[in-house]
Enzyme design. Structure first.
Site, PDB file in Angstrom:
ATOM      1  NE  ARG A 182       2.100   1.225  -2.899  1.00  0.00           N
ATOM      2  CZ  ARG A 182       2.020   0.506  -1.450  1.00  0.00           C
ATOM      3  NH1 ARG A 182       2.865  -0.666  -1.656  1.00  0.00           N
ATOM      4  NH2 ARG A 182       1.379   0.671  -0.503  1.00  0.00           N
ATOM      5  CB  CYS A 183       3.863   0.734 -11.211  1.00  0.00           C
ATOM      6  SG  CYS A 183       4.807   0.513 -12.651  1.00  0.00           S
ATOM      7  CB  SER A 184       6.409   5.698 -12.926  1.00  0.00           C
ATOM      8  OG  SER A 184       7.494   4.881 -13.348  1.00  0.00           O
TER       9      SER A 184
END
Length: 114
Positions: free
Chosen positions: A9-11
């Site tokens: 979920r983390c870019s």
């Protein structure tokens, strides 16, 4: 063996994963929110990073602000907090042997794979 502690979920974590994929090197993905590290694994990560546990904590997380922000926590208490609430662990973390980096920015990972 290269290992990445990854949160899809983390870019920034996705950037780090892509950098590893593009490198052509073999690596293992640890989805640490699902496969939570043990206390010993987290201690090893911190040792490889050569940092204090507080420097691995994501202080912008709501859970940090709500439960821990103003408490005088020991290193062990910080490690326990990160195991109980793995969202607190900074990401991505890439380990190669006994060296590790936090992949923020993703270019930090270059020093481990080149």
């Amino acid at each position: 063996m290269i290992k990445i502690y990854h949160n899809s979920r983390c870019s920034k974590s996705r950037e780090g994963l892509k950098l590893l994929e593009d490198s052509g090197k073999t690596f293992e993905v640890v989805k640490y929110l699902e496969d939570i590290p043990t206390k010993e694994e987290l201690r090893n990560v911190i040792s490889c990073l050569e940092i204090k546990p507080i420097n691995l904590v994501r202080k912008s997380e709501a859970i940090w602000k709500e439960k821990f922000k103003n408490l005088p926590l020991s290193d062990e208490e910080l490690i326990d907090a990160m195991i109980t609430y793995p969202k607190l662990i900074e990401r991505p973390i890439v380990i190669n042997g006994n060296r590790a980096v936090i992949g923020r920015p993703a270019s930090n990972i270059d020093s481990l794979i080149n």
